[in-house]
Design a protein around this motif. Structure first.
Motif, PDB file in Angstrom:
ATOM      1  N   GLY A 112     -28.561 -12.569  29.906  1.00 15.42           N
ATOM      2  CA  GLY A 112     -27.375 -13.168  30.514  1.00 15.42           C
ATOM      3  C   GLY A 112     -27.301 -12.873  32.002  1.00 15.42           C
ATOM      4  N   VAL A 235     -25.619 -19.688  29.821  1.00 14.00           N
ATOM      5  CA  VAL A 235     -26.140 -19.507  28.457  1.00 14.00           C
ATOM      6  C   VAL A 235     -27.447 -20.276  28.296  1.00 14.00           C
ATOM      7  CG1 VAL A 235     -25.666 -19.836  26.004  1.00 14.00           C
ATOM      8  CG2 VAL A 235     -23.807 -19.203  27.559  1.00 14.00           C
ATOM      9  N   ALA A 238     -30.200 -18.518  30.388  1.00 12.65           N
ATOM     10  CA  ALA A 238     -30.554 -17.241  29.758  1.00 12.65           C
ATOM     11  C   ALA A 238     -31.424 -17.476  28.523  1.00 12.65           C
ATOM     12  CB  ALA A 238     -29.288 -16.477  29.373  1.00 12.65           C
TER      13      ALA A 238
END
Length: 396
Positions: A112, A235, A238
């Motif tokens: 993240g 998101v 990541a």
């Protein structure tokens, strides 16, 4: 913000708009955070997280490739909707969170954090550079020297950060190195914000079209939707870094999009502009090749320094400062060289310089390879090879 602010001429300093000073230090600290964290990343993965080399290189490659992709998106959004100021603030905040989250030792925070830095860099990096150009009127003879001063800030940050963050990581733990990088980003944001409060930028960098910006969908204006989508995209990025073995598909998608977009643009312009665009594409391809090899500095060359070089006066992460140090050292001599050659009509054109750059790039890695002929019983070679190789890369 409104773009109707009266554009009072900002106070000048050293013959340049005072805003340049604030952008100089904001970028210096942002690059401090970026390169400080980059210097530690592969070593942190291989030594602390115990990733294999293939895994560490895969994560690093996905991270760095996305760092280069997102500025295209951030630049478009700034030009069309956000403006430079809001983009820089948004990018800076995301990067601060990314650096500090790296101190939390859980996979979701590790990946993240990289996602936050990728998205934040996409908003911060291209727009602070563009902001420098906007400080000057079209045709202002000071513009080139302004960018030279600005890029000096980049390299000062890049030279100091690996040494400082590596020292903190070695003496207090990896997470303190990441914290120092995060503090650098906070410092950059504070400098930029103080420039906004001092009104040194006049009306530069504001929202380009307030009506378009304030246009609401589901009760939220476009600016707020960009913030929300940026956080959601963390998101996605990541996940791409985590499953980096599939990242090549994204590269192909982006490449095809760029090819289609460039083809469309070329089809709509005059023949003279077509030629200029094709030249730009040609140089971009060459630079892509150069950057793909040159960016080994943060991965394979860092591990080479850690495992196969007798380091003197610094550790492996600190070797990431050598290149930036040489850039600072060579900046004035090379500037004088081009001026000297120009006066005698001997200054090589851009294609020749690109070719020389690629030649020196190859020579630099040949020097690293030649070091294998001078290893000791522990498979370590002299630091001279590392320094000489980096010097040749920097010349390139």
């Amino acid at each position: 913000m409104s773009n109707t602010t009266i554009d009072n001429e900002p106070t000048e300093i050293f013959g340049h708009p005072k805003g340049l000073l604030y952008l100089f230090f904001a970028e210096l600290w942002e690059r401090f955070s970026f390169y400080g964290m980059r210097a530690l990343l592969v070593l942190y993965m291989t030594k602390h997280l115990l990733f294999g080399d293939d895994m560490a290189f895969g994560v690093y490659a996905a991270y760095m490739s996305l760092v280069y992709v997102t500025p295209m998106i951030g630049g478009i959004l700034a030009d069309k909707i956000l403006g430079y100021r809001k983009s820089i603030i948004l990018g800076g905040v995301l990067m601060v969170l990314g650096h500090f989250f790296l101190t939390i030792e859980l996979p979701i925070f590790f990946y993240g954090s990289l996602g936050l830095i990728i998205v934040g860099n996409g908003f911060f990096k291209p727009n602070i550079s563009s902001f420098v150009g906007e400080l000057y009127q079209q045709g202002d003879s000071r513009r080139d020297s302004g960018f030279t001063i600005f890029y000096l800030g980049i390299n000062l940050g890049a030279a100091i950060a690996p040494l400082a963050c590596a020292w903190f990581a070695a003496n207090y733990g990896w997470h303190y190195g990441f914290v120092l990088a995060g503090i650098g980003m906070v410092a950059g944001l504070l400098v930029f914000n103080s420039g906004l409060k001092s009104n040194v930028f006049g009306s530069k960098g504001l929202v380009p079209n307030t009506e378009k910006y304030n246009l609401k969908t589901l009760g939220l204006n476009k600016g707020k939707w960009i913030v929300i989508c940026s956080i959601v995209s963390v998101v996605l990025f990541a996940t791409i870094v985590r499953f980096h073995e599939f990242e090549s598909y994204l590269v192909w998608i982006v490449s095809l999009f760029l090819i289609a977009y460039i083809t469309y643009i070329i089809s709509t312009v005059s023949m003279k502009e077509k030629k200029r665009l094709l030249v730009a594409v040609y140089f971009t391809i060459l630079y892509t090749l150069f950057a793909a090899i040159f960016e080994q500095a943060g991965s394979s060359l860092t591990l080479f320094a850690d495992r196969n070089v007798n380091l003197v006066g610094m550790d492996a992460a600190g070797t990431n400062s050598i290149n930036a140090g040489f850039i600072i050292l060579f900046a004035i001599p090379f500037s004088m060289l081009w001026t000297f050659l120009s006066k005698r009509n001997r200054n090589p054109n851009s294609p020749v310089k690109f070719g020389l750059g690629l030649l020196f790039l190859g020579l630099g890695f040949l020097i690293f390879a030649m070091s294998a002929n001078s290893v000791d019983d522990f498979a370590r070679t002299s630091m001279t090879y590392l320094i000489l190789g980096y010097m040749v890369l920097t010349i390139g």
